[in-house]
Design a protein around this motif. Structure first.
Motif: not given
Length: 221
Positions: A132-137, A97-101, A171-183
């Protein structure tokens, strides 16, 4: 023909010639985030794999945030009489999990390095995957990639595998990764023609560690 209409007809070719053709400018390069990017907590290692244990994987961003490195301290596969405690297949899956606000990254290219020693009659298959994996879904996000390499003995040397990533185009796809988990997942498999030949996959001869270096492309979100 009325005079205004006549004048417009005469001027139209001149207006067409004098109007510049619009040109599409190349996208402006985006510099990496100027502030520090950090990893939240420690990497979560999937213990179902045989290639690593909790505490044996290190992750770090370079000082200018352009490279993200994974170091695997205890990743090894072996086959044959000299295999000892090691299995012919090693697998390691790591979640970070990465923090890059306000920022998100994509993977432009990957360098994957280690050491392979194979007798004649031994084949090795090396694979690395990232996503990248969406944390919620729990659903994968577009932009995942992989590296695959096959080697056959006799072979004994360090190896370096380079591959370009699958960069997102919106940009929409890229920015979905801002709060995602990287695996990231790495695996090594060995197959031998008979029981008397040996083969192994392990960290390279420089520092005895497996390493994967991801070259990053950042986007401001």
């Amino acid at each position: 023909m009325h005079l205004p209409t006549l004048l417009f007809s005469l001027l139209l070719p001149l207006l067409t010639l004098s109007t510049p053709t619009p040109q599409r400018l190349p996208p402006t390069p985006v510099s990496p985030p100027p502030s520090a990017v950090s990893v939240i907590g420690t990497p979560i290692v999937d213990t179902s794999g045989s290639g690593c244990r909790p505490g044996t994987v290190g992750v770090a961003f370079s000082s200018n945030n352009t490279i993200f490195t994974f170091i695997f301290d205890d990743f090894q596969a072996a086959i044959g009489p000299k295999a000892g405690e090691y299995s012919k297949r090693a697998l390691c899956k790591v979640n970070v999990t990465i923090a890059s606000p306000g920022w998100a990254f994509d993977v432009e290219s990957v360098d994957f390095r280690g050491f392979v020693g194979l007798d004649k009659g031994v084949d090795a298959s090396l694979v690395s995957r990232w996503k990248w994996v969406d944390v919620k879904s729990g659903v994968d996000i577009k932009g995942k990639g992989n590296i695959q390499k096959k080697l056959s003995g006799p072979f004994e040397d360090d190896f370096l595998i380079h591959k370009d990533g699958e960069v997102s185009d919106t940009q929409q796809v890229d920015c979905a990764k801002e709060s995602a988990r990287f695996q990231i997942t790495i695996s090594a498999s060995l197959e031998a023609a008979d029981a008397m030949v040996n083969g192994f996959v392990k960290g390279d001869s420089v520092d005895a560690k497996f390493a994967e270096m991801l070259n990053l492309k950042w986007r401001k979100c």
